[in-house]
Scaffold this active site. Structure first.
Site, PDB file in Angstrom:
ATOM      1  N   THR A 125      61.196  34.972  17.308  1.00  0.00           N
ATOM      2  CA  THR A 125      60.199  35.463  16.347  1.00  0.00           C
ATOM      3  C   THR A 125      59.001  36.110  17.023  1.00  0.00           C
ATOM      4  O   THR A 125      58.452  37.101  16.534  1.00  0.00           O
ATOM      5  CB  THR A 125      59.691  34.287  15.473  1.00  0.00           C
ATOM      6  OG1 THR A 125      60.780  33.822  14.699  1.00  0.00           O
ATOM      7  CG2 THR A 125      58.571  34.696  14.548  1.00  0.00           C
ATOM      8  N   ASP A 156      64.278  28.217  17.345  1.00  0.00           N
ATOM      9  CA  ASP A 156      65.401  27.488  16.739  1.00  0.00           C
ATOM     10  C   ASP A 156      66.215  26.691  17.760  1.00  0.00           C
ATOM     11  O   ASP A 156      66.630  25.560  17.482  1.00  0.00           O
ATOM     12  CB  ASP A 156      66.329  28.449  15.986  1.00  0.00           C
ATOM     13  CG  ASP A 156      65.676  28.976  14.711  1.00  0.00           C
ATOM     14  OD1 ASP A 156      64.636  28.417  14.304  1.00  0.00           O
ATOM     15  OD2 ASP A 156      66.214  29.926  14.114  1.00  0.00           O
ATOM     16  N   GLN A 181      70.922   8.875  15.268  1.00  0.00           N
ATOM     17  CA  GLN A 181      70.404   9.907  14.358  1.00  0.00           C
ATOM     18  C   GLN A 181      68.888   9.798  14.201  1.00  0.00           C
ATOM     19  O   GLN A 181      68.243  10.734  13.736  1.00  0.00           O
ATOM     20  CB  GLN A 181      71.033   9.755  12.965  1.00  0.00           C
ATOM     21  CG  GLN A 181      72.504  10.010  12.935  1.00  0.00           C
ATOM     22  CD  GLN A 181      73.124   9.784  11.558  1.00  0.00           C
ATOM     23  OE1 GLN A 181      72.426   9.685  10.549  1.00  0.00           O
ATOM     24  NE2 GLN A 181      74.437   9.719  11.516  1.00  0.00           N
ATOM     25  N   CYS A 182      68.322   8.631  14.559  1.00  0.00           N
ATOM     26  CA  CYS A 182      66.869   8.453  14.409  1.00  0.00           C
ATOM     27  C   CYS A 182      66.140   9.364  15.382  1.00  0.00           C
ATOM     28  O   CYS A 182      66.600   9.597  16.492  1.00  0.00           O
ATOM     29  CB  CYS A 182      66.471   7.007  14.707  1.00  0.00           C
ATOM     30  SG  CYS A 182      67.106   5.846  13.522  1.00  0.00           S
TER      31      CYS A 182
HETATM   32  N1  ASP Z   1      65.094  32.487  14.403  1.00  0.00           N
HETATM   33  C1  ASP Z   1      64.040  32.531  15.395  1.00  0.00           C
HETATM   34  C2  ASP Z   1      64.655  32.251  16.733  1.00  0.00           C
HETATM   35  O1  ASP Z   1      64.904  31.121  17.047  1.00  0.00           O
HETATM   36  C3  ASP Z   1      62.975  31.552  15.050  1.00  0.00           C
HETATM   37  C4  ASP Z   1      61.766  31.541  15.981  1.00  0.00           C
HETATM   38  O2  ASP Z   1      61.708  32.173  17.001  1.00  0.00           O
HETATM   39  O3  ASP Z   1      60.811  30.846  15.644  1.00  0.00           O
HETATM   40  O4  ASP Z   1      64.890  33.166  17.488  1.00  0.00           O
END
Ligand code: ASP
Length: 338
Positions: free
Chosen positions: A14, A90, A273-274
């Site tokens: 992003t 991500d 999973q916690c």
């Molecule tokens: N979808 C984007 C990625 O992981 C999300 C981000 O960068 O915050 O590349």
């Protein structure tokens, strides 16, 4: 005094994205960092940057791109004092974990950062994150021999990190380990929490075995799903995401399915999973059978670190499953509390 130098490795995410006519975000070349963050023009350290051949949304991250990132850092290791990897949020925790395992005896900081809003947006968190990550990677006040994530004021150990918010600027957390530094008016380093400085030279291992799976338990899970995963062709290892302190159904069909997989040479790892806390095999009767058949308890490791560590160990020691099992339950780079 000689100026410290930092190398930025730009992978996408992003932070460098632009919006298309439909409003969707796409990765965009960010090769002129000073245009994007003009505040850096006056900084006291040198900055160079390298961009991966294809910049990506980090949902497209792969082990072979981890190797590309590692190759760049290894090639430039002696020329720079620290490294900043610009990466999508991500899968940032997976990449940070993978790099931490690949770089044994690391003596310089590798800091991943990114943003929740693109740099071009007025309220972007990217500028602050890049500036702080660069400052930490270049600082003479503390030497951080670790792969870290810097996000929204905090420096975290990379292989302890989890993305916990798709909304907030404070998107990461290390539930089982305190943050390594906090950026306020000054950057407050907590050096007693850093990994020790290595005494041996750097070793970079670059093989990942992707014949692995994650099996998340839920009340109602049945033999068809469990057997489909455990009989995946050529499966070498599986991370079972269990409940609480490492508990799972005690039904004989479930234990027998795991036992059969282990007898076929599949390594089975027990991760909770916690978000916080650890697997403690045999604390409850609901984990005794798994312990008896040879499921490996992996303490308080995150799921991101668990799956990357399994791929790394299987790739690094392809002919020694006993060694892999033994390393899975012990800390390699501070990913498990011992
Ligand atoms: N979808 C984007 C990625 O992981 C999300 C981000 O960068 O915050 O590349």
């Amino acid at each position: 005094m000689k100026q410290n130098k930092v190398l930025i490795v730009y992978t996408g995410g992003t932070i460098g994205m632009v919006q298309d006519e439909n409003g969707s975000l796409h990765p965009f070349a960010l090769d002129r960092i000073y245009d994007a963050v003009p505040q850096l023009k006056g900084c006291s350290y040198g900055i160079d940057s390298v961009t991966l051949d294809h910049i990506i949304d980090s949902s497209n991250m792969t082990p072979s791109l981890w190797v590309d990132i590692a190759n760049i850092i290894e090639r430039e290791y002696d020329r720079y004092d620290g490294f900043v990897v610009l990466h999508g949020t991500d899968t940032m925790a997976y990449t940070a974990s993978a790099l931490s395992f690949m770089f044994k005896n690391l003596s310089k900081p590798i800091i991943l950062t990114g943003s929740q809003l693109p740099l071009g947006m007025l309220r972007s968190d990217g500028r602050e994150n890049i500036i702080c990550a660069l400052e930490i990677a270049s600082t003479r006040l503390a030497t951080i021999p670790e792969v870290c994530i810097f996000f929204e004021s905090h420096l975290y150990r990379g292989n302890r990190s989890t993305k916990m918010s798709a909304e907030n600027f404070d998107a990461f957390e290390t539930y089982n380990y305190p943050s390594l530094a906090k950026a306020g008016i000054k950057i407050a380093f907590k050096e007693h929490l850093f990994l020790p400085m290595p005494t041996e030279p750097l070793v970079v291992r670059k093989h990942f075995d992707t014949r692995v799976a994650v099996l998340k338990l839920f009340p109602g899970i049945g033999p068809s799903v469990v057997n489909a995963v455990l009989h995946a062709p050529d499966l070498q290892g599986v991370v079972v995401e269990t409940y609480g302190s490492g508990n799972a159904p005690t039904d004989s069909w479930f234990i027998n399915a795991l036992d059969d997989a282990i007898k076929r040479g599949v390594i089975v790892m027990n991760v909770t999973q916690c978000k916080a806390g650890a697997v403690k095999m045999r604390q409850y009767a609901a984990s005794c059978d798994m312990d008896r058949i040879g499921v490996v308890g992996a303490g308080d490791i995150t799921i991101e670190a668990a799956i990357t560590k399994m791929m790394y160990l299987l790739g690094s020691y392809p002919n020694d499953k006993e060694h892999v099992k033994q390393r899975l339950s012990n800390s390699l780079r501070g990913e498990i509390t011992e």
